[in-house]
Design an enzyme around this catalytic site. Structure first.
Site, short mmCIF file in Angstrom:
data_model
loop_
_atom_site.label_atom_id
_atom_site.label_comp_id
_atom_site.label_asym_id
_atom_site.label_seq_id
_atom_site.Cartn_x
_atom_site.Cartn_y
_atom_site.Cartn_z
N ASP A 182 69.16 -28.69 -81.83
CA ASP A 182 70.02 -27.68 -82.45
C ASP A 182 70.96 -27.01 -81.45
OD1 ASP A 182 68.72 -28.24 -84.78
OD2 ASP A 182 67.99 -26.21 -85.16
N LYS A 260 76.83 -31.12 -81.41
CA LYS A 260 76.01 -31.65 -82.51
C LYS A 260 76.89 -31.63 -83.76
CE LYS A 260 71.59 -31.41 -84.88
NZ LYS A 260 70.27 -30.86 -85.03
N1 ASP Z 1 65.13 -27.07 -84.63
C1 ASP Z 1 64.82 -28.12 -83.70
C2 ASP Z 1 65.24 -27.66 -82.33
O1 ASP Z 1 66.40 -27.62 -82.04
C3 ASP Z 1 65.48 -29.38 -84.10
C4 ASP Z 1 65.40 -30.51 -83.11
O2 ASP Z 1 64.72 -30.51 -82.13
O3 ASP Z 1 66.09 -31.49 -83.35
O4 ASP Z 1 64.40 -27.32 -81.53
#
Ligand code: ASP
Length: 448
Positions: A182, A260
């Site tokens: 993220d 992203k």
């Molecule tokens: N919410 C998670 C994070 O960014 C998603 C992921 O790892 O892809 O830690």
């Protein structure tokens, strides 16, 4: 230990579950409005007052937590066990790479009963799950954090930069950082500014599916990242993820030029206004950028790890109330990154607030919300007016990198003039020398 803390439940839902002594994974019977539901309690993501259970059919259902609702525990959940796989043998002739784990999906496992993903793998578990790594590098592992990347803060960037610098000074051939996707691009930008004169590569890596799922992208990404960290000829901060949706190749994007772009696809990361530095396919590294800082283990790293978190990102939109800008100034913020429209504009209704901000010594910079392309604030009157108020144009940097750079610049100096000079300097490849048409072909490649 109750797993209710940290399960995401709040208010009435938390109270009802606590009274019934429930933890995530327990089997519950919930009675509401004359109906009864049975299922496994799963964690709550996001806002809302409903209790979420996974029913026998596999469907999840949310039951609103009101005073009329009755919750009973009818079965105790079993805590899922994860046995760390045996670590592969180290080959002394291979490069020495350290994998640091910060958390996120790449370091998570699915609890198949509840369907929830939990942070469960250490860096050495990851090494065990991808035994091919033993043929690529001598791997050392270190857990720095076990947190989802949405919970990281600029203070974490500082600590991470310090930890990486320490390992590099000890003489490793490369560093890999397993990270949630993220906010991975924010961290890659932060480390690009904090770790200057790198002698060896520092590669962030993530996954869109947790490492224990058959469809996981973690292994391909990790293999690409470790290969690049140990052997690539460049010494920069990069971000390694799938090139396409297939498990064929990993691309290494430059830390300040990557974003992203998709919520769930494996090739979610794209280089914006720049090209990836390299690509790893079948354990072969191909350089795809015409300029990069060369690996030189004798070079001394320069650590500049501080960030000022009193910096705000304000997205311009029709009708933006200038009081938003005044609010940050009154709250003592030191920098404002305006996400302007088109070539670099915000409405004339915001002009006075911007003038008040710069007059108070707040550094106001502007990046375009178009994402692709470069701001040019000399084309229209609006841009020229903003320049005359002291707004700093951030060329072809997109807003997230611009925000991190403003935080970093104000972490180095409290003098607005010095911070502005730092913002304008090309510190870590965040400015491309020329605007790249996106249809342009990659060097050594068929297309982008
Ligand atoms: N919410 C998670 C994070 O960014 C998603 C992921 O790892 O892809 O830690």
């Amino acid at each position: 230990m109750s797993e209710l803390e940290g399960s995401g439940y709040k208010g009435k839902a938390f109270q009802l579950l606590q009274q019934a002594d429930c933890s995530v994974g327990d089997i519950l019977k919930i009675t509401s409005k004359g109906k009864t539901y049975e299922g496994i309690l799963i964690p709550r993501f996001g806002e809302g007052v409903a209790i979420i259970i996974k029913m026998k059919s596999g469907y999840n259902i949310g039951i609103e937590a009101t005073t009329e609702v009755k919750v009973e525990k009818i079965g105790k959940g079993t805590v899922p066990k994860f046995e760390a796989p045996q670590l592969p043998k180290q080959k002394p002739s291979l490069p020495h790479v350290v994998i640091m784990s910060t958390g996120g999906t790449i370091a998570s496992r699915v609890d198949y009963r509840t369907g929830a993903v939990r942070s469960a793998m250490s860096a050495s578990d990851l090494y065990g799950v991808v035994p091919e790594l033993a043929d690529i590098a001598r791997v050392d592992t270190e857990i720095v954090y076990s947190i989802y990347s949405e919970n990281l803060t600029p203070q974490n960037w500082t600590e991470l930069a310090q930890t990486v610098a320490k390992r590099i000074e000890q003489g490793v051939d490369g560093v890999v950082i397993a990270h949630g996707t993220d906010t991975m691009a924010y961290t890659s930008a932060a480390l690009s500014f904090a770790l200057q004169n790198l002698p060896v590569p520092v590669i962030l890596v993530g996954a869109q599916r947790s490492s224990d799922r058959p469809s996981s992208d973690a292994a391909t990404n990790l293999i690409g990242a470790v290969k690049a960290a140990g052997e690539a000829p460049f010494a920069e901060v990069g971000l390694a993820m799938h090139e396409t949706v297939s498990d064929i190749a990993t691309v290494i994007h430059r830390g300040t030029k990557v974003r992203k772009c998709h919520t769930s696809r494996r090739d979610t990361f794209k280089s914006v206004n720049g090209f990836p530095i390299a690509k790893v396919q079948n354990l072969q590294i191909t350089i795809t950028s015409d300029s990069y800082q060369k690996r030189d283990p004798k070079r001394k790293i320069t650590l500049k790890p501080h960030f000022n978190d009193k910096v705000a990102l304000v997205k311009f939109h029709p009708g933006l109330d200038p009081a938003v800008i005044d609010f940050y100034v009154e709250k003592g913020f030191k920098g404002i990154l305006l996400e302007g429209s088109g070539l670099g504009h915000v409405s004339k209704f915001c002009f006075d607030a911007i003038k008040r901000a710069t007059a108070k010594g707040v550094v106001v910079a502007l990046a375009s919300q178009c994402i692709w392309g470069r701001v040019d604030m000399n084309v229209y009157d609006t841009g020229r007016d903003l320049l005359s108020f002291g707004v700093v144009p951030l060329e072809d940097m997109f807003p997230e990198t611009g925000l991190v750079k403003l935080m970093w610049a104000l972490g180095q100096t409290s003098d607005p003039k010095e911070a502005t000079a730092l913002l304008k300097a090309n510190v870590a490849g965040e400015y491309s020398p020329r605007t790249l048409p996106q249809e342009e072909k990659l060097p050594n490649e068929g297309g982008n």
